[in-house]
Design an enzyme around this catalytic site. Structure first.
Site, PDB file in Angstrom:
ATOM      1  N   GLU A   1      70.992  31.769  40.778  1.00 19.80           N
ATOM      2  CA  GLU A   1      71.112  31.054  42.053  1.00 19.80           C
ATOM      3  C   GLU A   1      71.219  32.037  43.209  1.00 19.80           C
ATOM      4  O   GLU A   1      70.716  31.786  44.304  1.00 19.80           O
ATOM      5  CB  GLU A   1      72.328  30.135  41.985  1.00 19.80           C
ATOM      6  CG  GLU A   1      72.599  29.335  43.238  1.00 19.80           C
ATOM      7  CD  GLU A   1      73.953  28.645  43.180  1.00 19.80           C
ATOM      8  OE1 GLU A   1      74.669  28.642  44.205  1.00 19.80           O
ATOM      9  OE2 GLU A   1      74.303  28.121  42.107  1.00 19.80           O
ATOM     10  N   HIS A   2      71.865  33.167  42.977  1.00 23.26           N
ATOM     11  CA  HIS A   2      71.955  34.226  43.977  1.00 23.26           C
ATOM     12  C   HIS A   2      70.659  35.031  44.040  1.00 23.26           C
ATOM     13  O   HIS A   2      70.128  35.303  45.122  1.00 23.26           O
ATOM     14  CB  HIS A   2      73.106  35.181  43.639  1.00 23.26           C
ATOM     15  CG  HIS A   2      74.464  34.604  43.851  1.00 23.26           C
ATOM     16  ND1 HIS A   2      75.298  35.020  44.852  1.00 23.26           N
ATOM     17  CD2 HIS A   2      75.144  33.633  43.178  1.00 23.26           C
ATOM     18  CE1 HIS A   2      76.438  34.340  44.797  1.00 23.26           C
ATOM     19  NE2 HIS A   2      76.370  33.504  43.783  1.00 23.26           N
TER      20      HIS A   2
END
Length: 446
Positions: free
Chosen positions: A68-69
């Site tokens: 997600e990062h």
């Protein structure tokens, strides 16, 4: 390129139409669902993937959240700065979230900027670079996020409760992973998880707002062509099965020492999986038990005794399991009394059910919350994506309201007797060195 489009998806159980929702099946198993919302000038859209933290093996623990990062750090076509500048230039929002059973990358923009936003999302999800330098850079960021969670007793408590109730099952593991798993995770592990799991048959493109469905479908087909080409005969992955028996009620107690001013308590039991036909009954039970200011727990714990500022109940449903829990935060010297009152409330509801007035209020609260929650495009987009991944169908608001209206006090009482008359699992975060310092009302749960 062949698209199969349907509009006004029918709700099989009731035959009620959902006239505003349209669906197109694209090559590669991609599903596109849209809902046109009159009177707005924005579009909320997301790319949903039917992969979450429960799908990770021990070496991958926290991989979905780590990605997600990382996926925003740059693609073959855009730098991280370029992605940020492109969205900031139109005042848009770009973000993502990871859950136990799915992941969503989403944007919220003006309607005229929707093509750009969809292209950015598709580029991020399917064309990220995952450069070694970015893996190391974001490793530190994720570790800081884990540290922040450890500094938030309420967040820490929720994870401790799940870990205790689910025991060694992946549903009991923290979504962010552990410090150990993140420090040890290699770029190859992340890349393999991304390429192996973020496949187009698991993807749903959901959008709600001022849009034209055919336009969204065409844009999605173009933006995801390369990703879909790897699955030329791809068939959409259906909802996870609802096999039962994952959780058994068991008396258990977990303590996490924390130098905090308050004691944080969670008491709970196994609930219902999301395929259980009684899930609406459970929602009514939860609302009456601890969902609002007039709920029994709030009235007994806070209003009548002033034992805690915050007390509420909540429930979570997964494909094959569920939980029903109560949270309370109080002064350490009041923990024993809070535990006693909460246990008395749960035992009373298990034995005698709820009054008709309580059920009526709970149903009214749920009706209002459902309708008011549909006032913005982001809520509608979330409903589209979750419904497709969780159930493989769309339920109209009218159908949901009918299900709430159909719940009876007798059904709520029967479910309360089944779920609440069992051993309780407890988790505590607070200023205690070991379980011997906890009040006796908790120690007898061990």
């Amino acid at each position: 390129m062949t698209h199969r489009t349907t509009t006004g998806t029918a709700a099989p159980e009731s035959g009620a139409a959902v006239p505003a929702v349209s669906r197109t099946d694209l090559p590669g198993g991609i599903r596109v669902l849209t809902e046109r919302v009159p009177g707005v000038r924005s579009v909320a859209l997301g790319i949903w993937i039917a992969i979450g933290s429960r799908d990770e093996n021990p070496d991958q623990a926290g991989a979905a959240h780590y990605l997600e990062h990382l996926l925003f750090k740059g693609t073959g076509r855009r730098t991280a700065t370029g992605i940020a500048e492109e969205m900031d230039a139109v005042g848009g929002e770009l973000n993502a979230f990871t859950a136990k059973e799915h992941t969503c990358y989403y944007a919220h923009v003006l309607d005229e900027d929707m093509p750009m936003a969809l292209d950015v999302l598709a580029d991020v999800v399917t064309n990220a670079e995952l450069a070694h330098t970015d893996v190391e850079l974001e490793r530190g960021v994720v570790l800081e996020e884990i540290a922040m969670r450890d500094d938030d007793p309420e967040d820490l408590l929720g994870e401790l409760f799940d870990e205790t109730l689910f025991d060694e099952h992946p549903l009991g593991l923290p979504i962010v992973g552990s410090e150990e798993s993140i420090r040890g995770m290699s770029r190859d592990t992340l890349f393999d998880f991304w390429r192996g799991e973020y496949t187009t048959p698991r993807m749903v493109v959901a959008a709600a707002g001022n849009l034209d469905h055919a336009h969204v479908a065409d844009l999605a087909a173009k933006a995801l062509t390369d990703a879909a080409s790897r699955f030329p005969t791809g068939v959409p992955v259906g909802p996870r099965s609802g096999a039962s028996g994952l959780l058994r009620p068991r008396r258990a107690l977990a303590l996490r020492s924390d130098d905090s001013e308050q004691s944080h308590l969670m008491l709970g039991v196994p609930g219902l999986n999301r395929h259980d036909p009684r899930r609406t009954v459970l929602s009514v039970l939860n609302s009456a038990l601890g969902g609002g200011l007039s709920s029994r727990l709030f009235q007994e714990v806070r209003e009548r005794r002033g034992l805690a500022y915050q007390v509420y109940s909540s429930h979570a449903s997964y494909a094959d399991a569920g939980t029903l829990s109560v949270y309370a935060g109080c002064a350490p010297e009041r923990l024993g009394e809070v535990v006693g009152v909460v246990r008395d409330v749960l035992a009373g509801v298990a034995a005698d059910g709820l009054t008709e007035a309580e059920v009526v209020r709970a149903k009214g609260s749920m009706r209002g919350g459902l309708v008011l929650g549909m006032e913005d495009t982001a809520s509608r987009m979330n409903r589209l994506g979750r419904s497709e991944l969780d159930h493989g169908r769309q339920r109209s608001v009218a159908e949901s309201l009918e299900r709430i209206d159909a719940v009876t006090p007798e059904q709520v009482s029967a479910l309360a007797a089944e779920l609440l008359d069992v051993p309780l699992t407890a988790a505590v975060v607070g200023p205690y060195d070991d379980e011997s310092e906890l009040p006796g009302a908790l120690q007898d749960l061990a």
